[in-house]
Design a protein around this motif. Structure first.
Motif, PDB file in Angstrom:
ATOM      1  N   GLN A  80       0.824  -1.200   0.000  1.00 29.22           N
ATOM      2  CA  GLN A  80       0.000   0.000   0.000  1.00 29.22           C
ATOM      3  C   GLN A  80       0.861   1.254   0.000  1.00 29.22           C
ATOM      4  OE1 GLN A  80      -3.434   0.195  -0.387  1.00 29.22           O
ATOM      5  NE2 GLN A  80      -2.819   2.322  -0.728  1.00 29.22           N
ATOM      6  N   PHE A 126       2.131   1.755  -3.466  1.00 26.82           N
ATOM      7  CA  PHE A 126       1.081   2.286  -4.329  1.00 26.82           C
ATOM      8  C   PHE A 126       0.836   3.770  -4.048  1.00 26.82           C
ATOM      9  CE2 PHE A 126      -0.885  -2.223  -4.377  1.00 26.82           C
ATOM     10  CZ  PHE A 126       0.016  -2.611  -5.363  1.00 26.82           C
ATOM     11  N   PRO A 168       1.235   5.542  -7.804  1.00 29.08           N
ATOM     12  CA  PRO A 168      -0.068   4.926  -8.124  1.00 29.08           C
ATOM     13  C   PRO A 168      -0.042   4.084  -9.395  1.00 29.08           C
ATOM     14  CG  PRO A 168      -0.353   7.224  -7.466  1.00 29.08           C
ATOM     15  CD  PRO A 168       1.129   7.000  -7.624  1.00 29.08           C
ATOM     16  N   ARG A 227      -0.029   0.279  -8.992  1.00 29.56           N
ATOM     17  CA  ARG A 227      -1.258  -0.456  -8.699  1.00 29.56           C
ATOM     18  C   ARG A 227      -1.847  -1.043  -9.969  1.00 29.56           C
ATOM     19  NH1 ARG A 227      -4.780  -0.900  -4.642  1.00 29.56           N
ATOM     20  NH2 ARG A 227      -3.832   0.790  -3.430  1.00 29.56           N
ATOM     21  N   TRP A 237       0.073  -4.131 -10.699  1.00 29.85           N
ATOM     22  CA  TRP A 237      -0.310  -5.173  -9.737  1.00 29.85           C
ATOM     23  C   TRP A 237      -1.649  -5.792 -10.105  1.00 29.85           C
ATOM     24  CZ3 TRP A 237       1.770  -7.849  -5.788  1.00 29.85           C
ATOM     25  CH2 TRP A 237       0.902  -8.542  -4.951  1.00 29.85           C
ATOM     26  N   ASP A 238      -2.652  -4.937 -10.374  1.00 25.21           N
ATOM     27  CA  ASP A 238      -3.988  -5.437 -10.688  1.00 25.21           C
ATOM     28  C   ASP A 238      -3.974  -6.280 -11.960  1.00 25.21           C
ATOM     29  OD1 ASP A 238      -4.978  -4.188  -8.473  1.00 25.21           O
ATOM     30  OD2 ASP A 238      -5.734  -2.427  -9.548  1.00 25.21           O
TER      31      ASP A 238
END
Length: 397
Positions: A30, A33, A37, A40, A43-44
């Motif tokens: 977190q 991220f 940003p 993220r 990652w997703d």
């Protein structure tokens, strides 16, 4: 994307796919991220679709050789805990992120092919027939009506037959504090952890338990007024909630452990003598011959149905599994392979006369089987072969 963040992201992806991503890892993710940003999105995408070895943009940006060099330079100035050697003269090894980077190619390829065994992946590093991923957080819970429920890190609510609700959150199973309902003391649950697994739970009195591979813990939904009693087959670490007038008793195949409030590690597999290591507090051990012994913090008792042997304990060695690594000290190769067999869910075969020399060192439990075996091979003078879930051990020629 910062280069160091790429390496960390790969490490966390490996842990994600092997089921070993901890709450602390999630918090660290977190923060990454928040700082960047755009990570993220990476990652997703990777966690939804898998990383492809042909993903040129990702692999072009990720300089594996530079990653390993950075890791080696960082590790060389840290306290030398992660070492493995012959006869305790230890050879430095570097694990953690470096090992994750090496096995990541295998993970990426695995994501592209159907396979019945999600622990089994092609090996791209040490030229074994295949590699085996490490264990992860998994268990089954047998409810009082006999229903078996698979547990994971996912948050969920389970329902007992009398309406009692059990919560799974934060990667562990929680029971409500004892409500005084006498019926609950007659309802039993069993938490079973398979080979290549571990799990955490909080009992109705607030006692915390970490349960290792190939282990079972049986207990009531609520403890009685006079004692708190559970039954263990395998290995677990207990942090017992203190209750002066209601002792906590762990029953094993070789005897009972009685405590009021303390922390201890208990190993009680059926194929070997049991042992208990006291971290703090006080315990009383009674074996099947009704012989009793009290020990003080820092001591270890090995016991079977007739004998008890008290020695000074190596706390780090006894509790290493709970903190995510193997710790070996004056162990024969057979003892080392027994631990690996439970964590990677493998069978071990020995060819020829195997040395009785003893070895020492430590290895992260998050590395693949091939990486763990290579670290051992360098210092122990043995050779290994992996054929699906069977490992062959033989002396070097």
């Amino acid at each position: 994307m910062m280069k160091d963040d790429q390496f960390v992201l790969v490490d966390f992806l490996v842990k994600h796919f092997s089921g070993t991503l901890s709450q602390a890892d999630r918090q660290a993710l977190q923060k990454i991220f928040d700082d960047d940003p755009s990570l993220r999105d990476h990652w997703d995408r990777y966690t939804r679709q898998g990383v492809r070895s042909s993903d040129a943009q990702f692999w072009d940006r990720l300089d594996l050789d530079q990653a390993r060099a950075n890791i080696l330079s960082r590790e060389s100035i840290k306290p030398a805990r992660r070492r493995f050697g012959n006869n305790m003269s230890r050879l430095s090894i570097y694990i953690g992120l470096a090992a994750s980077l090496l096995v990541f190619v295998g993970v990426a390829l695995f994501l592209q092919i159907p396979h019945q065994d999600k622990q089994l992946v092609p090996d791209q590093v040490y030229h074994y027939k295949n590699d085996v991923l490490p264990g992860g957080q998994k268990a089954t819970l047998t409810l009082s009506n006999g229903k078996v429920v698979a547990l994971s890190e996912e948050q969920t609510t389970l329902h007992e037959k009398n309406g009692e609700q059990l919560q799974v959150s934060g990667g562990q199973l929680h029971y409500k504090p004892s409500s005084g309902n006498a019926e609950l003391a007659n309802l039993k649950n069993t938490l079973s952890v398979p080979e290549s697994g571990f799990y955490r739970m909080v009992l109705p009195d607030g006692t915390k338990v970490w349960i290792n591979s190939a282990s079972e813990l049986s207990y009531p939904l609520a403890f009685g007024k006079s004692i708190r009693q559970v039954e263990l087959r395998g290995e677990a670490y207990f942090e017992v909630a203190h209750e002066k007038d209601r002792p906590f008793i762990v029953t094993t195949i070789h005897g009972d452990i009685k405590v009021l409030g303390t922390a201890f590690n208990l190993t009680a597999y059926s194929n070997t003598a049991s042992n208990v290591t006291l971290i703090n507090g006080s315990i009383q051990l009674t074996n099947k011959n009704q012989s009793s012994r009290q020990i003080v913090p820092g001591q270890k008792v090995e016991f079977d149905g007739s004998n008890m042997r008290v020695t000074q304990a190596n706390i780090e060695k006894e509790t290493a599994w709970q903190h995510g690594y193997f710790y070996f000290e004056h162990d024969q190769i057979q003892d080392i392979m027994e631990q690996l067999a439970r964590w990677y869910d493998i069978q071990v075969i020995y060819q020829g006369q195997i040395s009785k020399k003893r070895f020492g060192g430590s290895i992260s439990r998050s590395v693949s089987l091939a990486e763990a075996l290579e670290l051992i091979r360098r210092g122990a003078g043995v050779e290994f072969g992996i054929d699906r879930k069977t490992v062959t051990v033989k002396n070097k020629n």
